[in-house]
Design an enzyme around this catalytic site. Structure first.
Site, PDB file in Angstrom:
ATOM      1  N   GLN A 172      18.006  -7.592   8.378  1.00 58.58           N
ATOM      2  CA  GLN A 172      16.961  -6.957   7.564  1.00 58.58           C
ATOM      3  C   GLN A 172      17.362  -6.918   6.088  1.00 58.58           C
ATOM      4  O   GLN A 172      16.537  -7.125   5.199  1.00 58.58           O
ATOM      5  CB  GLN A 172      16.693  -5.546   8.095  1.00 58.58           C
ATOM      6  CG  GLN A 172      16.029  -5.542   9.462  1.00 58.58           C
ATOM      7  CD  GLN A 172      16.129  -4.192  10.162  1.00 58.58           C
ATOM      8  OE1 GLN A 172      17.036  -3.396   9.897  1.00 58.58           O
ATOM      9  NE2 GLN A 172      15.196  -3.924  11.056  1.00 58.58           N
ATOM     10  N   ARG A 182      15.126   3.563   7.761  1.00 58.21           N
ATOM     11  CA  ARG A 182      15.522   3.851   6.379  1.00 58.21           C
ATOM     12  C   ARG A 182      14.606   3.159   5.370  1.00 58.21           C
ATOM     13  O   ARG A 182      14.031   2.104   5.654  1.00 58.21           O
ATOM     14  CB  ARG A 182      16.971   3.431   6.125  1.00 58.21           C
ATOM     15  CG  ARG A 182      17.211   1.942   6.048  1.00 58.21           C
ATOM     16  CD  ARG A 182      18.670   1.612   5.767  1.00 58.21           C
ATOM     17  NE  ARG A 182      19.520   2.071   6.844  1.00 58.21           N
ATOM     18  CZ  ARG A 182      20.437   3.029   6.728  1.00 58.21           C
ATOM     19  NH1 ARG A 182      20.633   3.622   5.560  1.00 58.21           N
ATOM     20  NH2 ARG A 182      21.171   3.402   7.753  1.00 58.21           N
ATOM     21  N   GLY A 214       3.654  -5.754  19.661  1.00 54.00           N
ATOM     22  CA  GLY A 214       4.471  -6.348  18.607  1.00 54.00           C
ATOM     23  C   GLY A 214       5.302  -7.456  19.217  1.00 54.00           C
ATOM     24  O   GLY A 214       5.694  -7.380  20.393  1.00 54.00           O
ATOM     25  N   ALA A 215       5.572  -8.498  18.442  1.00 55.33           N
ATOM     26  CA  ALA A 215       6.302  -9.647  18.987  1.00 55.33           C
ATOM     27  C   ALA A 215       7.431 -10.077  18.061  1.00 55.33           C
ATOM     28  O   ALA A 215       7.792 -11.248  18.014  1.00 55.33           O
ATOM     29  CB  ALA A 215       5.336 -10.811  19.224  1.00 55.33           C
ATOM     30  N   CYS A 226      12.597   0.706  10.113  1.00 59.52           N
ATOM     31  CA  CYS A 226      12.123   1.852  10.893  1.00 59.52           C
ATOM     32  C   CYS A 226      12.984   3.093  10.674  1.00 59.52           C
ATOM     33  O   CYS A 226      12.519   4.212  10.838  1.00 59.52           O
ATOM     34  CB  CYS A 226      12.075   1.503  12.377  1.00 59.52           C
ATOM     35  SG  CYS A 226      13.660   0.989  13.068  1.00 59.52           S
ATOM     36  N   GLU A 262      11.529  -9.264  16.383  1.00 51.61           N
ATOM     37  CA  GLU A 262      12.882  -9.300  16.942  1.00 51.61           C
ATOM     38  C   GLU A 262      13.140  -8.139  17.890  1.00 51.61           C
ATOM     39  O   GLU A 262      13.729  -8.317  18.955  1.00 51.61           O
ATOM     40  CB  GLU A 262      13.911  -9.280  15.806  1.00 51.61           C
ATOM     41  CG  GLU A 262      15.348  -9.399  16.298  1.00 51.61           C
ATOM     42  CD  GLU A 262      16.365  -9.296  15.172  1.00 51.61           C
ATOM     43  OE1 GLU A 262      17.556  -9.426  15.464  1.00 51.61           O
ATOM     44  OE2 GLU A 262      15.964  -9.078  14.018  1.00 51.61           O
ATOM     45  N   MET A 263      12.691  -6.926  17.520  1.00 53.26           N
ATOM     46  CA  MET A 263      12.933  -5.769  18.382  1.00 53.26           C
ATOM     47  C   MET A 263      12.178  -5.900  19.699  1.00 53.26           C
ATOM     48  O   MET A 263      12.683  -5.518  20.753  1.00 53.26           O
ATOM     49  CB  MET A 263      12.575  -4.470  17.661  1.00 53.26           C
ATOM     50  CG  MET A 263      13.591  -4.083  16.598  1.00 53.26           C
ATOM     51  SD  MET A 263      13.651  -2.320  16.237  1.00 53.26           S
ATOM     52  CE  MET A 263      12.154  -2.121  15.325  1.00 53.26           C
TER      53      MET A 263
END
Length: 439
Positions: free
Chosen positions: A118, A51, A187-188, A49, A190-191
């Site tokens: 990531q 970079r 959305g489900a 999100c 990690e964040m």
């Protein structure tokens, strides 16, 4: 050196969210495959999100503009738009930047742990695709080692916050306290999971999870004591929701201004707050123009981040020292790659000479038994290797000196005539004539 290392990218400092989402990589594997077809030797792309970064090992004839042009074309954009928003590092500067990214020293939230995961995921995909080879393999493993050193030897992570935490803190600033508020996560991943934890700790009354894969929404909802929402019924559920944090990986908006106009009307214009931490963005920016609908994106989290920044500055200095040291260490390894073919050539030359001299000796000796033959062969090979031990050790030491690798490799190749250059018969005549007899 017959290769170049480039790291080309854009991030939250160099480009706004609108540019970042336009040049985000929705299919990293295809992007890497295309670069390999262009003649790049190794490549790994990272797209998050905050970079997009492309790490490349290539022959000298492939340049940074070639890579930018390919990137712009793949994203249906233009070099004239992309280039001013990017940064380009080469050689050890590229290595250093990668190490800083792995340690989250280059993150919006310094010390946050998500970027390392990531990076590992991007590396795994590059390995599976055959895009990461000797140099990128070594760089990435070294970056993981550097990140571990930084987390072990500094306290940079102890005061760090995540993007999800910053999003919830922003919600608190908007609402004051979150008790009694109803929240939804779109959305489900990690964040979303981290955001759910922070929302529950902040006392929200109700939390729901919407995800395209409904079973994943159910799993997270069960974990968090919330309810799962089908994407088909998303807008119906938004009517009863006050705070929405969205973090899907969709390549397009999942919330439209047209549908939200109907939702806010059904809510009788009670305020709604959207925090969009996805890139590309999940929520149509025109939503912000609706009455009593307030939309914030990932760039709006910077104020929350700044409050946390001063606590980590001293630790960042220590972390940067580790990065500098390990970058130089990696440079030594790169230099050794330049030396390796010369070392192989030296030992091959030594072996050839040993075999030639062994053949001459055996011819003079006549018939010898197998045991004697083996002993002579072993001795000849051993002498050659031992004679080369000190020169090779010297070369390894000297090529570790910054800027000296090419100079000493060239000297060694000329000294041992490894490239089979023709030496004129009279090359040393002048030297013999001018030699002082007393010496």
């Amino acid at each position: 050196m017959d290769h170049n290392i480039y790291l080309i990218g854009l991030n939250h400092r160099s480009a706004g969210v609108d540019v970042r989402e336009r040049y985000a990589l929705t299919n990293v594997e295809e992007f890497e495959s295309g670069l390999l077809e262009l003649g790049v030797r190794e490549v790994m792309a990272l797209s998050t999100c905050n970079r997009v970064e492309i790490l490349v090992v290539c022959a000298p004839e492939i340049t940074q503009p070639n890579i930018l042009e390919y990137w712009a074309k793949r994203c249906c954009g233009s070099v004239s738009e992309l280039e001013p928003n990017t940064y380009c590092h080469d050689g050890l500067n590229a290595v250093k930047h990668l190490f800083r990214v792995a340690c989250s020293l280059d993150s919006m939230i310094v010390g946050e742990p998500q970027i390392l995961g990531q990076l590992k995921d991007s590396y795994r995909k590059a390995v599976e695709a055959g895009a990461a080879r000797v140099i990128i393999n070594r760089m990435l493993h070294k970056s993981f080692f550097v990140a571990k050193r930084v987390r072990t030897e500094t306290s940079i992570a102890s005061s760090a916050v995540s993007i999800s935490y910053a999003a919830v803190e922003l919600a608190k600033k908007i609402f004051g306290e979150l008790e009694g508020q109803r929240a939804m996560l779109i959305g489900a991943g990690e964040m979303a999971e981290l955001a759910a934890t922070h929302l529950l700790n902040s006392g929200v009354e109700q939390i729901s999870i919407a995800n395209r894969t409904y079973s994943r929404a159910e799993d997270l909802a069960k974990c968090m004591g919330g309810s799962a929402v089908s994407f088909d019924n998303l807008y119906d559920h938004l009517v009863e929701t006050d705070i929405i944090i969205s973090s899907t990986g969709a390549p397009h908006a999942v919330i439209s201004a047209k549908e939200m106009k109907k939702v806010i009307k059904k809510r009788k214009y009670r305020p709604m707050f959207f925090i969009d931490i996805a890139v590309p963005r999940d929520i149509d920016p025109d939503v912000n123009g609706l009455d009593n609908v307030y939309l914030y994106d990932i760039d709006d989290l910077k104020d929350v981040v700044e409050e946390n920044k001063s606590q980590r500055e001293d630790e960042a200095i220590k972390a940067n020292s580790i990065v500098e040291f390990e970058t130089l260490s990696f440079g030594n390894w790169i230099n050794s790659l330049d030396l390796q073919p010369t070392i192989v050539d030296l030992f091959n030359r030594s072996e050839n000479v040993a075999q030639q001299e062994l053949a001459k000796t055996l011819k003079r000796l006549g018939d010898v038994d197998a045991k004697t033959h083996k002993a002579l062969e072993t001795m000849a090979m051993s002498i050659g290797k031992k004679l080369l031990h000190e020169p090779v050790a010297f070369l390894k030491r000297r090529t570790e000196e910054e800027g000296k690798a090419d100079e000493f490799v060239d000297l060694a190749r000329r000294m041992f005539n490894l490239d089979n250059e023709t030496i004129p018969a009279d090359a040393h005549c002048g030297r013999k004539k001018n030699r002082n007899p007393e010496n």
